[in-house]
Each structure stands twice: as C-alpha cells, then as structure tokens.
Design an enzyme around this catalytic site. Structure first.
Site, PDB file in Angstrom:
ATOM      1  N   PRO A  28       0.836  -1.205   0.000  1.00 51.98           N
ATOM      2  CA  PRO A  28       0.000   0.000   0.000  1.00 51.98           C
ATOM      3  C   PRO A  28       0.872   1.256   0.000  1.00 51.98           C
ATOM      4  CG  PRO A  28       0.192  -0.856   2.216  1.00 51.98           C
ATOM      5  CD  PRO A  28       0.919  -1.841   1.326  1.00 51.98           C
ATOM      6  N   MET A  29       0.238   2.395  -0.049  1.00 46.77           N
ATOM      7  CA  MET A  29       0.994   3.647   0.068  1.00 46.77           C
ATOM      8  C   MET A  29       1.636   3.716   1.457  1.00 46.77           C
ATOM      9  SD  MET A  29      -1.479   6.441  -1.807  1.00 46.77           S
ATOM     10  CE  MET A  29      -0.346   7.811  -1.503  1.00 46.77           C
ATOM     11  N   GLU A  39       6.326   4.070  -9.298  1.00 45.26           N
ATOM     12  CA  GLU A  39       4.929   4.379  -9.673  1.00 45.26           C
ATOM     13  C   GLU A  39       4.534   3.537 -10.889  1.00 45.26           C
ATOM     14  OE1 GLU A  39       3.277   6.036  -7.596  1.00 45.26           O
ATOM     15  OE2 GLU A  39       4.888   7.003  -6.498  1.00 45.26           O
ATOM     16  N   ALA A  40       4.884   2.271 -10.837  1.00 49.39           N
ATOM     17  CA  ALA A  40       4.690   1.377 -11.987  1.00 49.39           C
ATOM     18  C   ALA A  40       3.222   1.173 -12.334  1.00 49.39           C
ATOM     19  CB  ALA A  40       5.346   0.034 -11.688  1.00 49.39           C
TER      20      ALA A  40
HETATM   21  N1  LIG Z   1       0.659   7.750   7.163  1.00 49.29           N
HETATM   22  C1  LIG Z   1       1.789   8.329   6.752  1.00 49.29           C
HETATM   23  N2  LIG Z   1       1.802   9.582   6.302  1.00 49.29           N
HETATM   24  C2  LIG Z   1       2.931  10.167   5.852  1.00 49.29           C
HETATM   25  N3  LIG Z   1       4.138   9.536   5.806  1.00 49.29           N
HETATM   26  C3  LIG Z   1       4.173   8.290   6.265  1.00 49.29           C
HETATM   27  C4  LIG Z   1       3.019   7.613   6.746  1.00 49.29           C
HETATM   28  N4  LIG Z   1       3.366   6.376   7.110  1.00 49.29           N
HETATM   29  C5  LIG Z   1       4.699   6.280   6.862  1.00 49.29           C
HETATM   30  N5  LIG Z   1       5.181   7.418   6.355  1.00 49.29           N
HETATM   31  C6  LIG Z   1       6.564   7.705   5.954  1.00 49.29           C
HETATM   32  O1  LIG Z   1       6.708   7.269   4.637  1.00 49.29           O
HETATM   33  C7  LIG Z   1       7.929   6.548   4.515  1.00 49.29           C
HETATM   34  C8  LIG Z   1       7.848   5.580   3.354  1.00 49.29           C
HETATM   35  O2  LIG Z   1       7.814   6.356   2.187  1.00 49.29           O
HETATM   36  P1  LIG Z   1       7.911   5.719   0.751  1.00 49.29           P
HETATM   37  O3  LIG Z   1       9.141   4.869   0.650  1.00 49.29           O
HETATM   38  O4  LIG Z   1       7.771   6.857  -0.211  1.00 49.29           O
HETATM   39  O5  LIG Z   1       6.624   4.768   0.711  1.00 49.29           O
HETATM   40  P2  LIG Z   1       5.768   4.233  -0.523  1.00 49.29           P
HETATM   41  O6  LIG Z   1       6.599   4.383  -1.761  1.00 49.29           O
HETATM   42  O7  LIG Z   1       5.464   2.798  -0.202  1.00 49.29           O
HETATM   43  O8  LIG Z   1       4.525   5.079  -0.553  1.00 49.29           O
HETATM   44  C9  LIG Z   1       8.065   5.885   5.872  1.00 49.29           C
HETATM   45  O9  LIG Z   1       9.418   5.555   6.138  1.00 49.29           O
HETATM   46  C10 LIG Z   1       7.546   6.934   6.808  1.00 49.29           C
HETATM   47  O10 LIG Z   1       8.565   7.817   7.186  1.00 49.29           O
HETATM   48  C1  LIG Z   2      -4.475   3.982  -3.676  1.00 49.09           C
HETATM   49  C2  LIG Z   2      -4.383   4.855  -4.898  1.00 49.09           C
HETATM   50  C3  LIG Z   2      -3.267   5.663  -5.092  1.00 49.09           C
HETATM   51  N1  LIG Z   2      -3.181   6.444  -6.195  1.00 49.09           N
HETATM   52  C4  LIG Z   2      -2.010   7.309  -6.380  1.00 49.09           C
HETATM   53  C5  LIG Z   2      -1.677   8.187  -5.210  1.00 49.09           C
HETATM   54  C6  LIG Z   2      -0.196   8.415  -5.346  1.00 49.09           C
HETATM   55  O1  LIG Z   2      -0.019   9.522  -6.224  1.00 49.09           O
HETATM   56  C7  LIG Z   2       0.287   7.121  -5.997  1.00 49.09           C
HETATM   57  C8  LIG Z   2       0.909   6.143  -5.035  1.00 49.09           C
HETATM   58  O2  LIG Z   2       2.102   6.638  -4.495  1.00 49.09           O
HETATM   59  P1  LIG Z   2       3.019   5.859  -3.424  1.00 49.09           P
HETATM   60  O3  LIG Z   2       4.413   6.139  -3.913  1.00 49.09           O
HETATM   61  O4  LIG Z   2       2.673   4.419  -3.433  1.00 49.09           O
HETATM   62  O5  LIG Z   2       2.764   6.498  -2.096  1.00 49.09           O
HETATM   63  O6  LIG Z   2      -0.858   6.512  -6.584  1.00 49.09           O
HETATM   64  C9  LIG Z   2      -4.190   6.423  -7.158  1.00 49.09           C
HETATM   65  O7  LIG Z   2      -4.091   7.110  -8.191  1.00 49.09           O
HETATM   66  N2  LIG Z   2      -5.280   5.637  -6.969  1.00 49.09           N
HETATM   67  C10 LIG Z   2      -5.418   4.840  -5.870  1.00 49.09           C
HETATM   68  O8  LIG Z   2      -6.452   4.129  -5.751  1.00 49.09           O
END
Ligand SMILES: Nc1ncnc2c1ncn2[C@@H]1O[C@H](COP(=O)(O)OP(=O)(O)O)[C@@H](O)[C@H]1O
Ligand SMILES: Cc1cn([C@H]2C[C@H](O)[C@@H](COP(=O)(O)O)O2)c(=O)[nH]c1=O
Ligand SMILES: [Zn+2]
Length: 236
Positions: A39-40, A116-117
């Site tokens: 997840p994000m 962002e694949a």
């Molecule tokens: N709910 C949240 N809101 C904002 N930042 C967060 C949250 N949970 C975790 N993080 C931060 O986001 C980092 C991970 O970022 P990132 O590698 O860009 O994740 P992803 O690519 O999976 O979205 C974590 O190490 C933490 O510092």
């Molecule tokens: C769940 C979800 C996400 N997105 C978008 C939102 C962000 O711009 C990216 C994900 O970024 P991350 O590096 O994994 O944090 O995807 C979306 O467009 N639709 C969705 O349902």
C-alpha cells in the site's frame, strides 16, 4: 550517491562508441526482475532507492524511471514520503525510455529502477524485453491494488515474469497494526488520483471500511481540540 542515478545514465549516454562486442556481452548477461508492492507509505520507494543506490555503489550503471503522472514532490526526481530523493527520467510510457536515453546509453545501463509502476501501461512488454532480451536488472516499485483493492495497472501482470516479489506493509493510521491497504479519504471515485497523506492513509483489514469522510471529520475534530487546548494553555 542517491542523486547520481540519472547522471550515471547521462554519463553512459555521453561516453558513446559502444562496440558491438560490448553489446553482445551485455545481451549475454542474465536479466532479472524484482517487484516491490504494497500500500501507500509502506516504503516501496525507499526500498527501490536503496536497491538502485546499492547497485550503483557496486559499479553498475543505473537509470531510474517514474511515470510522469506523479508530480507530487518533483517531476525530475523520485521522492519518498519522508524526503529522500534521486534524479530520474519522468516519462509517460516506458517505450519512450529508449528514445529519451539513446540506444548507446541504453545498452550501457545495467540496472533500471521503475517507480509508480501502476501508471505505466506498457510495463509487461518493457520488462520482458529489457530483462529477457537485453539482460537488464529491473527493479519495479508500485501499488498492487487501488483504494478499492482492485488490481492497479499492469503491476500484477509482471509477477509471473519476476525473480522476486516483495509485499511491504505500512502501519494502520487508526490502530498502528500492519496495514496492507490504502484508504482514500475523499469521495473522488476515479481510479487514478495523485496525492499523498492529504488524500490517502494506510489501513489494516479492520479499518479498511471506515468511511473516508468520517475519518477526515474525526481528524479535523481532534486537530481542532488540540488547537483549543494549546490556546487555553497559552491563556493561562
Ligand atoms: N501515514 C503516513 N503519512 C505520511 N508519511 C508516512 C506515513 N506512514 C509512513 N510514512 C513515511 O513514509 C515513509 C515511506 O515512504 P515511501 O518509501 O515513499 O513509501 P511508498 O513508496 O510505499 O509510498 C516511511 O518511512 C515513513 O517515514
Ligand atoms: C491507492 C491509490 C493511489 N493512487 C495514487 C496516489 C499516489 O499519487 C500514488 C501512489 O504513491 P506511493 O508512492 O505508493 O505512495 O498513486 C491512485 O491514483 N489511486 C489509488 O487508488
Ligand atoms: Zn487498523
């Protein structure tokens, strides 16, 4: 070091003069595909940057790509939610990568990171050619599912091609347990909606079905309460 990815590939581009022999050696190398999903906020981009950085430290020529739909923090860099970043090629589709980089520079790249694949529709075709035919190591990071937990773009389609698949988890923002899913906090229903913590939060299975609006409202009330507590303390 983190910022060297694009310059490594740009340097590869300017070296020029790749002999046919070198091209043959590269094609003979065995390619690999590694997929990082979750997840994000799970740390997918962090893991991708670490891997690409480690490959660059080992003397490999690396290139980092992301979908140009991701304009959240910077267009010419891959940026994590906590600010780590690395220069990248932001492109609409992977097929434009060869053209952007140039054929000679492409031939010299050993490792290609893709972030962002879920937004890159030609992911399957690109990974097949780059790993199977061209012997590249591909590291892909993206969302496996959207906010409705439906498969997102072509990310899951490359699982059968992959050497490894890593599913990372975040922390549920409501209870702190492991979060496998992403909750959208707004009423917007289109699949693609670029955003960060303003629009999304990681949740566990139990909290997946919370209404985003209720969560937003609860957050607002807590923040307002906090503010009024600060104000009343300040008045004392
Ligand atoms: N709910 C949240 N809101 C904002 N930042 C967060 C949250 N949970 C975790 N993080 C931060 O986001 C980092 C991970 O970022 P990132 O590698 O860009 O994740 P992803 O690519 O999976 O979205 C974590 O190490 C933490 O510092
Ligand atoms: C769940 C979800 C996400 N997105 C978008 C939102 C962000 O711009 C990216 C994900 O970024 P991350 O590096 O994994 O944090 O995807 C979306 O467009 N639709 C969705 O349902
Ligand atoms: Zn929870």
């Amino acid at each position: 070091m983190l910022s060297s990815a694009r310059s490594v590939s740009a340097a590869a581009q300017s070296r020029g003069g790749a002999g046919g022999a070198e091209m043959e050696v590269r094609a003979a190398q065995s390619g690999e595909i590694h997929v990082i999903v979750g997840p994000m906020f799970a740390g997918k981009t962090t893991a991708l940057l670490r891997r690409v950085q480690a490959e660059a430290s080992n003397g490999r020529s690396v290139a980092l790509i992301k979908s140009d739909k991701d304009n959240r923090y910077a267009l010419d860099s891959v940026v994590t939610h906590d600010g780590a970043k690395m220069p990248c090629w932001a492109i609409p589709q992977l097929s434009s990568f060869h053209e952007k980089l140039g054929i000679e520079a492409y031939d010299k790249v050993d490792v290609i990171g893709i972030d962002e694949a879920q937004f890159l529709d030609d992911l399957h075709d690109f990974c097949c050619k780059a790993a199977d035919r061209d012997g590249k190591i591909i590291v892909v990071a993206g969302l496996d599912g959207d906010y409705k937990r439906k498969k997102f773009g072509s990310v899951l389609d490359i699982v059968p091609l992959a050497d490894s698949v890593t599913k990372l988890t975040a922390r549920c923002e409501l209870c702190g347990r492991r979060a496998f899913f992403t909750l959208r906090k707004t009423q917007e229903t289109r699949t693609e909606l670029i955003g960060g913590a303003d629009v999304y939060m990681p949740v566990c299975r139990q909290h997946l079905h919370m209404d985003g609006q209720i969560v937003m409202e609860a957050t607002r009330i807590v923040l307002d309460l906090d503010k009024s507590t600060v104000r009343s303390h300040a008045l004392k």
